[in-house]
Design a protein around this motif. Structure first.
Motif, PDB file in Angstrom:
ATOM      1  N   ILE A   9       0.831  -1.204   0.000  1.00  0.00           N
ATOM      2  CA  ILE A   9       0.000   0.000   0.000  1.00  0.00           C
ATOM      3  C   ILE A   9       0.865   1.254   0.000  1.00  0.00           C
ATOM      4  O   ILE A   9       1.770   1.396   0.839  1.00  0.00           O
ATOM      5  CB  ILE A   9      -0.946   0.026   1.216  1.00  0.00           C
ATOM      6  N   TYR A  10       0.565   2.161  -0.930  1.00  0.00           N
ATOM      7  CA  TYR A  10       1.255   3.443  -1.033  1.00  0.00           C
ATOM      8  C   TYR A  10       0.252   4.582  -0.830  1.00  0.00           C
ATOM      9  O   TYR A  10      -0.960   4.391  -0.962  1.00  0.00           O
ATOM     10  CB  TYR A  10       1.907   3.580  -2.406  1.00  0.00           C
ATOM     11  N   ASP A  11       0.781   5.781  -0.553  1.00  0.00           N
ATOM     12  CA  ASP A  11      -0.106   6.921  -0.326  1.00  0.00           C
ATOM     13  C   ASP A  11      -0.444   7.665  -1.614  1.00  0.00           C
ATOM     14  O   ASP A  11      -1.233   8.613  -1.593  1.00  0.00           O
ATOM     15  CB  ASP A  11       0.493   7.895   0.704  1.00  0.00           C
ATOM     16  N   SER A  12       0.123   7.258  -2.732  1.00  0.00           N
ATOM     17  CA  SER A  12      -0.200   7.862  -4.019  1.00  0.00           C
ATOM     18  C   SER A  12       0.253   6.903  -5.114  1.00  0.00           C
ATOM     19  O   SER A  12       0.963   5.930  -4.835  1.00  0.00           O
ATOM     20  CB  SER A  12       0.493   9.220  -4.179  1.00  0.00           C
ATOM     21  N   PRO A  13      -0.112   7.172  -6.372  1.00  0.00           N
ATOM     22  CA  PRO A  13       0.347   6.324  -7.468  1.00  0.00           C
ATOM     23  C   PRO A  13       1.660   6.803  -8.077  1.00  0.00           C
ATOM     24  O   PRO A  13       2.100   6.267  -9.090  1.00  0.00           O
ATOM     25  CB  PRO A  13      -0.801   6.446  -8.480  1.00  0.00           C
ATOM     26  N   GLU A  14       2.290   7.803  -7.479  1.00  0.00           N
ATOM     27  CA  GLU A  14       3.503   8.387  -8.038  1.00  0.00           C
ATOM     28  C   GLU A  14       4.748   7.552  -7.713  1.00  0.00           C
ATOM     29  O   GLU A  14       4.767   6.810  -6.737  1.00  0.00           O
ATOM     30  CB  GLU A  14       3.696   9.806  -7.495  1.00  0.00           C
TER      31      GLU A  14
END
Length: 229
Positions: A68-73
């Motif tokens: 899980i990441y906090d953005s798709p960047e």
């Protein structure tokens, strides 16, 4: 852009990274095949909510594992993990273990879970693929731990992992979060909800989503004696 404290990568680090990236295998990461975007709430405080981008690998028909990441960047912060299991596997868990798991039915039908995909590509079957993937997710259950409390502004992953839960009805998700996602990523919660009005009806297992009872499982730090032999 997501950032963490520290000096910029040096020329040496960039060269070493390039060499490693071109010579090593990265088998587990290459197995990732699905990007699922959604929102999580802390099991003990559902007013604290986090935007979560899941990068998932299908291990078999009954089990997925997601980073899980906090953005798709590319510079996104890795903030947690989620294990996703089928209804069949959930039913095999004991009562205590089920307290850690949440359902995905409302997240799918309510529009908060989405697979970021290019639109207007009917020749590739993109819309049909997204629909089937989400219908499959509808009957699954997730166990999610966040290791980085980005919602409170932590510059680093501090403290113990936190158990997260999902939303189960309208009015629980902060509308500002849905609006921000729509502005930044073009995913409209209301449009997704309308598109899924014909999805099959499913009633999640009552043992999941324990936070709805007013009580929740959460981790706390405990000092214990070290065993050496």
């Amino acid at each position: 852009m997501s950032t963490a404290p520290g000096d910029p990568l040096s020329v040496k680090s960039n060269v070493l990274n390039a060499v490693a990236g071109g010579t090593q295998n990265f088998g587990p990461i290459k197995h990732i095949c699905e990007h699922v975007c959604g929102f999580h709430g802390y099991a003990h405080d559902m007013t604290r909510q986090v935007h979560a981008h899941h990068m998932c690998a299908h291990i078999n028909e009954d089990f997925r594992q997601c980073i899980i990441y906090d953005s798709p960047e590319p510079t996104a912060r890795l903030i947690g993990i989620e294990y996703i299991i089928s209804e069949k596997l959930f039913d095999q868990l004991d009562a205590e273990e089920k307290k850690f798991w949440h359902s995905h039915d409302y997240e799918v039908r309510g529009g908060s879970l989405a697979l970021p995909m290019p639109k207007m590509m009917p020749e590739l079957g993109v819309e049909a693929a997204e629909r089937q993937s989400l219908i499959d997710l509808q009957k699954t259950y997730g166990k999610t731990w966040h290791t980085w409390q980005v919602d409170r502004g932590d510059a680093l992953p501090l403290g113990p992992p936190q158990l997260m839960m999902s939303f189960t009805k309208d009015g629980q998700l902060n509308p500002d979060m849905a609006k921000k996602r729509e502005e930044h990523e073009g995913i409209s919660l209301e449009e997704k909800k309308k598109e899924r009005a014909d999805y099959p009806v499913y009633t999640p297992r009552k043992e999941a989503d324990q936070w709805q009872s007013g009580k929740a499982v959460q981790l706390s730090v405990e000092t214990v004696d070290v065993k050496t032999k």
